[in-house]
Design an enzyme around this catalytic site. Structure first.
Site, short mmCIF file in Angstrom:
data_model
loop_
_atom_site.label_atom_id
_atom_site.label_comp_id
_atom_site.label_asym_id
_atom_site.label_seq_id
_atom_site.Cartn_x
_atom_site.Cartn_y
_atom_site.Cartn_z
N CYS A 104 4.53 -35.06 -8.13
CA CYS A 104 3.56 -35.91 -8.81
C CYS A 104 2.23 -35.22 -8.63
CB CYS A 104 3.51 -37.33 -8.22
SG CYS A 104 2.21 -38.30 -9.01
N SER A 108 1.38 -39.51 -5.76
CA SER A 108 2.64 -39.34 -5.04
C SER A 108 3.73 -40.24 -5.61
CB SER A 108 2.43 -39.64 -3.55
OG SER A 108 1.92 -40.95 -3.40
N CYS A 109 3.77 -40.41 -6.93
CA CYS A 109 4.80 -41.25 -7.57
C CYS A 109 6.18 -40.70 -7.20
CB CYS A 109 4.63 -41.24 -9.08
SG CYS A 109 3.05 -41.98 -9.58
FE FE Z 1 1.72 -40.47 -8.47
#
Ligand code: FE
Length: 199
Positions: A104, A108-109
């Site tokens: 990501c 921080s997906c």
């Molecule tokens: Fe993200």
């Protein structure tokens, strides 16, 4: 809350998060008990074992594999895994000629229902920036050396799409059952920074 908590969090991030939580609580915008419950759930009962079960099923059931690649979210839900940060999971398959790796770049997906909370290196700005520019070098530094003729596709996660890698089934595992395959499927293999383990 994608970047909160975890024993590997840097002290400054943890402190800033705590300050933010306190402020939001004071203003009555969040309930700390509800937040604790969510974090505990993802720290203790939701983790990469869920994703490993999905992958092992796909390795042993061609119909399931087809459904998983067509509609990841629905096929993952078939095994009972769904929820926050997993509303739109897209599964991509690694083959001998194509290697997918997930990042990501923005934050921080990460697909929580199948992998739990992201590891610290996934949130590290260095990984996020470098894996896009020089994926082959970054992967090699992480212990995964790919042949030059393997095409690397970097999948950038967003709030819309969470990627999950279906790693290649390791050679020499033809005789193993679905349950026996589960321990070979590591978190890193499902992010695409490693291959599945060999027995
Ligand atoms: Fe993200």
């Amino acid at each position: 809350m994608t970047t909160t908590g975890g024993p590997d969090e840097s002290p400054s991030v943890a402190l800033r998060t705590e300050a933010l939580e306190q402020l939001l609580t004071e203003r009555g915008l969040i309930d700390p008990k509800a937040m604790d419950a969510i974090i505990t759930r993802y720290e203790t009962s939701v983790g990469p074992l869920n994703g490993a079960k999905v992958v092992a099923r796909a390795w042993t059931d061609p119909d399931y594999r087809r459904r998983l690649l067509e509609d990841g979210t629905a096929a993952i839900k078939e095994l009972g895994f769904s929820g926050q940060q997993g509303e739109h999971i897209v599964v991509v398959e690694n083959t001998p000629t194509v290697h997918n790796v997930v990042v990501c770049t923005l934050c921080s997906c990460y697909p929580w229902p199948v992998l739990g909370l992201p590891p610290s290196w996934y949130k590290d700005p260095a990984y996020r920036a470098r894996v896009v520019r020089e994926p082959r070098t970054v992967l090699a530094a992480m212990g995964l050396t790919l042949d030059d003729d393997v095409q690397i596709t970097v999948r950038d996660s967003t709030s819309e799409v969470r990627w999950l890698v279906l790693p290649e089934r390791p050679p020499g595992t033809e005789h193993l059952t679905e349950d026996e395959l589960v321990p070979l499927v590591t978190r890193d293999a499902m992010v695409g920074v490693a291959k599945a383990a060999t027995p």
